[in-house]
Design an enzyme around this catalytic site. Structure first.
Site, PDB file in Angstrom:
ATOM      1  CB  ALA A   1      38.272  44.813  33.003  1.00 20.06           C
ATOM      2  CE  LYS A   2      37.189  50.887  38.395  1.00 20.11           C
ATOM      3  NZ  LYS A   2      37.818  51.551  37.299  1.00 20.11           N
TER       4      LYS A   2
END
Lengths: 269, 269
Positions: A94-95
């Protein structure tokens, strides 16, 4: 049990090949599925059914679920839960990266007990400063979760930012901070491109100081081979969590195809 | 119509105060609401009802919706749609950042026509290199959306990464790239801390070269005053989209409280 221990156990049993789940529109089409949440659900279930008990770690790419809003997120929740029930670890790609209570809310979303999106690990982005990630680092440690921090990536645009500073580069600052954190317990891993370990050496970065693992996207479709990984990481190869997405998923067009390809690639690692 | 034109029109009619929607657990509690998707829905609806036709721009903080998974995202979808129906612009504060088809999927999620999460603008993070954001920059231009890139932030941890490189700092590289992009049309804005414009000058950064707007969190609860903003941005103050979250939301404990506080702060900008 720490994430590091859980990961070591899973890799010992199932190998070091992490399966990236990247259901982009062209893959859905290639599989003969509709480009909507229903197609996404069929796609995700087939990955779980065919590989859920085979791979140690799965890395769903959250963007491809977010495309369909809450309906896509419902599929993501189901997928994460099904993979974990099958005994696999789930690393949500998901960074995420924010500060203070906002970062804490992301940590809750992905790590809190009983959260609908509860996963085993999360990728995060350090642009707001390594310490801005603290709420996620702390909750991860408390809950036996893993945090994979963007370090030195292999996409062509990465160097324009990550190499800034020369001998005291951005990548070095992030990786040194991660190494220090990893030595205090908890599990801090790094996202390191499959082909960038030599660039790390050029930047004076000591990957061996990191006690966590290296998530290395780029195997297969992005051009890196298992041999590249071994050569590139040398003595640190034991820490590598090799990731392949398209190279496995594209074989999903026929039943049993993904499993066959997974075993083929896995045997080379 | 470009986002720049839409923003200018909205600000001309409703002023430059952007309302941040940060429904964290302690705010839900202070409002007497349950810490779940149902509480989040009541909270969000009250913000829309009281301020939807008053503020030019709303900035929902996506993490606080993600905490509740797909149920939280369903509330976010409703909230975005209701705010846009009320004539406001919605800037989703999600700080997304990835590469290639993954970045394109994020762009689709937030900008594509009819996407359940379709908003007017999005915050993004450039750790993977400015050009990794290209799919979002291009789709934004095509669809009249805005992209706000993390530039130079005011959180205490930010400098440890953003100042790396000295005269050729990370923040300067990102802001210069954004300035160049802004001059070719489209709307690229920057996230610049309310108190960091002077740090920008110290780093040799020319904010006046950016034709887009500056999203400046930090007004109110984080310590910056309207006077700080004016002094700090000087001639570039006209580009400032001042953001207040808690300082407005905390007055939601009584009916009409947020509207009163919104008008009070707005009048000082």
């Amino acid at each position: 049990m720490s994430f590091r221990e859980r990961l070591a156990e899973a890799v010992a049993q199932r190998g070091r090949l992490c399966v990236g789940i990247d259901p982009h529109a062209s893959l859905l089409e290639a599989w003969g599925l509709t480009d909507d949440a229903a197609g996404l659900r069929v796609f995700s279930r087939r990955v779980v059914e065919e590989l859920g008990t085979e791979a140690a770690v799965f890395k769903p790419q959250v963007s491809f679920y977010e495309r369909f809003g809450s309906a896509g997120y419902a599929v993501l929740e189901e997928t994460i839960a099904a993979l974990r029930s099958a005994g696999a670890l789930v690393l949500a790609d998901a960074k995420r990266g924010d500060i203070g209570t906002t970062m804490a809310a992301y940590a809750d979303a992905w790590f809190a007990e009983g959260s609908p999106l509860e996963a085993d690990a999360l990728t995060v982005s350090p642009y707001l400063g390594f310490e801005s990630l603290r709420p996620a680092l702390d909750l991860a440690r408390e809950r036996g979760k893993g945090v994979y921090i963007l370090g030195l990536t292999s996409n062509p645009e990465g160097a324009s930012l990550q190499h800034i500073g020369g001998e005291a580069s951005v990548a070095k600052a992030v990786i040194d901070a991660a190494a220090a954190e990893s030595r205090t317990g908890g599990h801090v891993g790094l996202v390191i491109g499959a082909t960038t370990a030599s660039a790390a050496a050029d930047l004076g970065i000591d990957l061996s100081a990191v006690e966590g693992s290296f998530l290395t996207p780029g195997l297969g479709a992005q051009g890196a081979t298992p041999e590249d990984l071994k050569r590139s990481f040398g003595n640190d190869y034991a820490k590598v969590l090799a990731t392949s997405s398209r190279d496995v998923l594209k074989h999903g067009v026929r039943e049993g195809g993904m499993l066959e390809r997974f075993r083929e690639v896995s045997a080379q690692l």
